[in-house]
Design an enzyme around this catalytic site. Structure first.
Site, short mmCIF file in Angstrom:
data_model
loop_
_atom_site.label_atom_id
_atom_site.label_comp_id
_atom_site.label_asym_id
_atom_site.label_seq_id
_atom_site.Cartn_x
_atom_site.Cartn_y
_atom_site.Cartn_z
N GLU A 198 -16.20 28.49 46.89
CA GLU A 198 -16.31 29.94 46.96
C GLU A 198 -15.20 30.37 47.92
O GLU A 198 -15.38 30.35 49.13
CB GLU A 198 -17.67 30.39 47.49
CG GLU A 198 -17.84 31.90 47.40
CD GLU A 198 -18.30 32.59 48.68
OE1 GLU A 198 -18.63 33.77 48.61
OE2 GLU A 198 -18.31 31.95 49.76
N ASP A 240 -19.82 27.19 50.22
CA ASP A 240 -19.85 28.55 50.75
C ASP A 240 -18.63 28.79 51.65
O ASP A 240 -18.28 27.94 52.48
CB ASP A 240 -21.14 28.73 51.56
CG ASP A 240 -21.39 30.16 51.98
OD1 ASP A 240 -21.52 31.02 51.09
OD2 ASP A 240 -21.46 30.43 53.20
C1 NOJ Z 1 -21.08 33.82 50.79
C2 NOJ Z 1 -22.48 33.91 50.26
O1 NOJ Z 1 -22.43 34.01 48.86
C3 NOJ Z 1 -23.10 35.12 50.91
O2 NOJ Z 1 -24.31 35.48 50.31
C4 NOJ Z 1 -23.25 34.85 52.37
O3 NOJ Z 1 -23.75 35.99 53.01
C5 NOJ Z 1 -21.90 34.48 53.00
N1 NOJ Z 1 -21.15 33.56 52.20
C6 NOJ Z 1 -22.09 33.87 54.35
O4 NOJ Z 1 -22.62 32.59 54.25
#
Ligand code: NOJ
Length: 530
Positions: free
Chosen positions: A276, A205
Site C-alpha cells: 500500500e 500498510d
Molecule cells: C492505511 C490504512 O488503509 C488506513 O486505514 C490506516 O488508517 C493507515 N494506513 C494507518 O495505518
C-alpha cells in the site's frame, strides 16, 4: 501474457474483507473471524480468488486495528488464533488464498515497546526503536520539524519529559525507526509467524513510509491545513511530481522489501506481498515491484482519476508503461476502506452506480490483478454517518472529514438493520441505513439484473479470457469513449453524453442495458472480436 506457470497472484481477483464490518458471529455488533469463515463460500460463489483481511490483531482500536499492540495475536473482539487456523483451512479447502494485513510503519502506543520507551530515559535503547527527538525553540516547546500527520494536525506529540515522538498518523500510532536493526528483526519474526501458520501473503500498510529522510528535515512548500488523505487528492492530482516529501518513498525503503522478498522466497506456494504505497508517480510505484522486491503494489491512479475516458486512458497507459520494464503485472482498484465508495465518487444515485459498474467492467478486462472492496458487489454508496456515531480518528483530527461512510457493515439479508450482519436486535458498530433492504445480498442474488449478479457474471467471464495475454492496445481514449483491446477481448467504456458504436464482434457482457446496438452513456461492454 502470464506464462502458464505464472504465480496465482499475477491475475487474481482479491476481495478486501474489512473485518469489523463483514459478518458478526457473536452478536457484539462487530464483525469477527468466525463471521468471515462462515461466509467464505459466499466469496467462492461470487468468483474471487483471494481474500485480504484487514487487521485483527490485539489493538486498542484507535484506528480500527491499524494500531497494533501485538503482531502475533488476535484481538478477542475478533476471535482467537484457533479461529485464524479454521479460517485458513476452510479457505484453502474452497480454493481461496488468504492475505493478511501487516502494519510495520507504526505500532500502537499500547505495544510493549512503546510502553517501555515511555518508561526509559531519553537516549535509551528503548526509545531508539521509535523516532523520539528534542523539540525546537525555547524549552523545546515546538515540534522537531514541520511535518503534518496524514490524519491532520502535527505529526509530533510531546511526552512527560519534554521529548517529542513522530507519528505520521494518529498520536496513538508512533512511527518505528526502521534504521534500528531490532525493528527489522522483529518484523522478520512476525512474517515467519504468519507464513508458518499458512497465510498466502501480506498487504503492507503504508509501505512507502517506513524509511524517513535520516535528517528529519523540514518539508518544503507545505500548504497549511493540507492533509495527505486520498480525499484531498481525489480528482485533482493523479501525479504529484513536484512535492517535497522527506517522510515518504525514500530510497532506503527498498532494502527492507528486498530482504522480505528473500524471506518470502524461502517458503513454498508463491507467497506474496502487496504494497500500500501512495506514491507520486507510476514510476515510483513500479520501484516497489522490481523483481527482487514485492510482488504487487496497489495502483491508486484510477481511484484518484475523474470520470473521463482520457483520464482512464492515461492511467492505463501510465501504469502499463511503468510496470512493463520491471516485468511486473499491474493491479487495479476502485474502492477500499479509506476512500469514498466509487458509485458516490462518480456522482451517486442511478448515474453514479451506472458509472461505477462501467468502470469496474473496464478494470476487470485489463491484465494483472484486481482488488474489490466488500460491498462494492452490492453497489453500496458512501453512507452519511451522523457525527455522534463517527469513530474514525481522521474525523476528530480534521473536524469533519472521515472514512466511516465507506465502512458501514455489510447487509446480508432481511428488511431492517442489522440486515443479517449480526444477530437480530443487535446494534451494529456503525448505524446501517433504513433503506438497504433492496441492497442485501439475499435480495440481489435473486435478481439477475442486480449489481451482485453483474459482478458474478463479470468474474465468470473474466476467467474465460484468462489467456488473453498482458499486451494491451488503447484503440481510442482521446475523446469521450475509451476502447481497449487485449487479445480477443475489447472493452469499450462510454464516458460521454451520447450513445457510442461498438466494434464488430460478439457482445460478452455489458454493465447496463444496451440501446439497440449502441452503447449508452455511462455504460461499458466487453466484445469478443474474431
Ligand atoms: C492505511 C490504512 O488503509 C488506513 O486505514 C490506516 O488508517 C493507515 N494506513 C494507518 O495505518
Amino acid at each position: 501474457m502470464p506464462a502458464p506457470s505464472a504465480p496465482w497472484w499475477r491475475d487474481a481477483v482479491f476481495y478486501q474483507v474489512y473485518v469489523r464490518s463483514f459478518a458478526d458471529s457473536d452478536g457484539d455488533g462487530l464483525g469477527d473471524l468466525p463471521g468471515i469463515t462462515s461466509h467464505l463460500r459466499y466469496l467462492r460463489d461470487l468468483g474471487v480468488d483471494a481474500v485480504w483481511i484487514t487487521p485483527f490483531y490485539p489493538s486498542p482500536q484507535h484506528d480500527a486495528g491499524y494500531d497494533v499492540s501485538d503482531y502475533t495475536g488476535v484481538d478477542p473482539l475478533f476471535g482467537s488464533l484457533g479461529d485464524v487456523d479454521d479460517l485458513l483451512t476452510r479457505a484453502h479447502r474452497l480454493g481461496l488464498k488468504v492475505v493478511v494485513d501487516l502494519v510495520p510503519n507504526h505500532t500502537s502506543v499500547e505495544h510493549a515497546w512503546f510502553r517501555a520507551a515511555l518508561d526509559a530515559p531519553a537516549g535509551s535503547p528503548e526509545r531508539a526503536r521509535y523516532l523520539f527527538r528534542p523539540g525546537k525553540g525555547r524549552g523545546g516547546a515546538r515540534p522537531p520539524n514541520n511535518w503534518s500527520s496524514v490524519f491532520g494536525g502535527p505529526a509530533w506529540s510531546r511526552i512527560h519529559d519534554g521529548q517529542w515522538y513522530l507519528h505520521l498518523f494518529d498520536a496513538t500510532q508512533p512511527d518505528l525507526d526502521w534504521s534500528n536493526p531490532e525493528v527489522a528483526a522483529m518484523f522478520d519474526d512476525v512474517l515467519r509467524f504468519w507464513l508458518d501458520r499458512g497465510v498466502d501473503g501480506f498487504r503492507i500498510d503504508v509501505a512507502h513510509g517506513l524509511a524517513k529522510d535520516r535528517s528529519l528535515r523540514n518539508q518544503r512548500g507545505r500548504r497549511s491545513g493540507e492533509t495527505d488523505l486520498p480525499s484531498d487528492r481525489q480528482g485533482s492530482m493523479v501525479e504529484r511530481r513536484d512535492v517535497d516529501e522527506p517522510m515518504w518513498d525514500q530510497p532506503g525503503v527498498h532494502d527492507i522489501y528486498r530482504s522480505w522478498r528473500r524471506l518470502l522466497d524461502t517458503y513454498d506456494g508463491d507467497r506474496m506481498a502487496v504494497a500500500e504505497a501512495w506514491t507520486r508517480t507510476p514510476e515510483s510505484m513500479a520501484r516497489y515491484v522490481r523483481p527482487d522486491e514485492l510482488h504487487q503494489a496497489f495502483n491508486f491512479a484510477w481511484l484518484l482519476a475523474p470520470w473521463s475516458a482520457a483520464a482512464f486512458a492515461d492511467v492505463i497507459r501510465g501504469t502499463l508503461d511503468a510496470v512493463r520494464p520491471v516485468g511486473a503485472a499491474p493491479t487495479w482498484v476502485l474502492s477500499n476502506h479509506d476512500v469514498v465508495r466509487h458509485p458516490t465518487r462518480y456522482g451517486g444515485g442511478h448515474r453514479g452506480l451506472a458509472r461505477a459498474r462501467a468502470a469496474t467492467l473496464t478494470m476487470l478486462a485489463l491484465p494483472g490483478s484486481a482488488y474489490l472492496y466488500q460491498g462494492e458487489e452490492l453497489g453500496l454508496e458512501e453512507v452519511d454517518v451522523p457525527p455522534e456515531f463517527r469513530q474514525d480518528p481522521v474525523w476528530f483530527r480534521t473536524g469533519g472529514v472521515g472514512r466511516d461512510g465507506a465502512r458501514v457493515p455489510m447487509p446480508w439479508r432481511g428488511t431492517h438493520s442489522p440486515y443479517g450482519f449480526s444477530r437480530a436486535g443487535t446494534t451494529p458498530w456503525l448505524p446501517m441505513p433504513d433503506d438497504w433492504a433492496r441492497l442485501t445480498v439475499a435480495a440481489q442474488r435473486r435478481d439477475p439484473a442486480s449489481t451482485w449478479s453483474f459482478y458474478r457474471d463479470a468474474l465468470r467471464a473474466r476467467r474465460r479470457f484468462a489467456d488473453a495475454g498482458e499486451d494491451v492496445e488503447i484503440v481510442d481514449g482521446r475523446a469521450t469513449v475509451l476502447e481497449v483491446r487485449r487479445g480477443p477481448l475489447t472493452v469499450v467504456c462510454n464516458c460521454g453524453p451520447r450513445p457510442a458504436r461498438l466494434p464488430p464482434g460478439t457482445v460478452v457482457l455489458t454493465s447496463g442495458p444496451l440501446d439497440g446496438h449502441l452503447l449508452p452513456p455511462d455504460t461499458a461492454a466487453w466484445v469478443a472480436c474474431a
